[in-house]
Design a protein around this motif. Structure first.
Motif: not given
Length: 155
Positions: A12-13, A15, A17-19, A21-22
């Motif tokens: 969840d922290e 980058l 992965y977050r990019l 998922v978003a």
């Protein structure tokens, strides 16, 4: 002997992965527009969008512009051509290369989907103010440039 402490990965922290998922969630929201109404895949819509915005392009140019791999671009182009949404012609400068462009039917879909896609984007960005939207775009551009430089430099 002491071992160097290994950094801990927290997804969840992280980058990438977050990019990812978003991007997936936003793409899924926008995909409702072209998938439900026109039966287009994300790859097909991307080609239509690029051809609608940029005009005639070779498959290599489409690969570079969309950052998609060769096989998905080829499949999407072939599917769109079979559906009569894209036409293909031999390039005048390179007989091995094909130039793709939208047909009238492809242009109509682009002209209908583009405004709806923009509305979906506005819905997703509604919680951000104008300055935040500009900052987000600027930060994404900087991240893309940095990642592109790193790719060119190699491992």
């Amino acid at each position: 002997m002491s071992r160097a402490r290994t950094a801990s990965l927290t997804l969840d922290e992280f980058l990438p992965y977050r990019l990812s998922v978003a991007a997936n969630v936003v793409s899924q929201r926008v995909a409702r527009v072209y998938a439900e109404q026109y039966g287009l895949s994300t790859q097909e819509w991307r080609l239509i969008a690029v051809l609608g915005e940029d005009g005639e392009r070779t498959q290599l140019e489409l690969i570079k512009r969309t950052r998609m791999e060769k096989v998905p671009v080829s499949r999407a182009a072939r599917s769109l051509e079979e559906r009569g949404l894209v036409r293909s012609a031999t390039s005048e400068s390179d007989a091995r290369s094909r130039r793709l462009s939208l047909t009238a039917a492809g242009r109509r879909i682009y002209e209908r989907v583009a405004p709806a896609a923009l509305e979906a984007e506005a819905e997703v960005l509604a919680e951000l103010g104008p300055d935040e939207r500009a900052l987000l775009r600027s930060l994404l551009e900087r991240i893309e440039r940095a990642a592109s430089r790193a790719l060119k430099q190699g491992p």
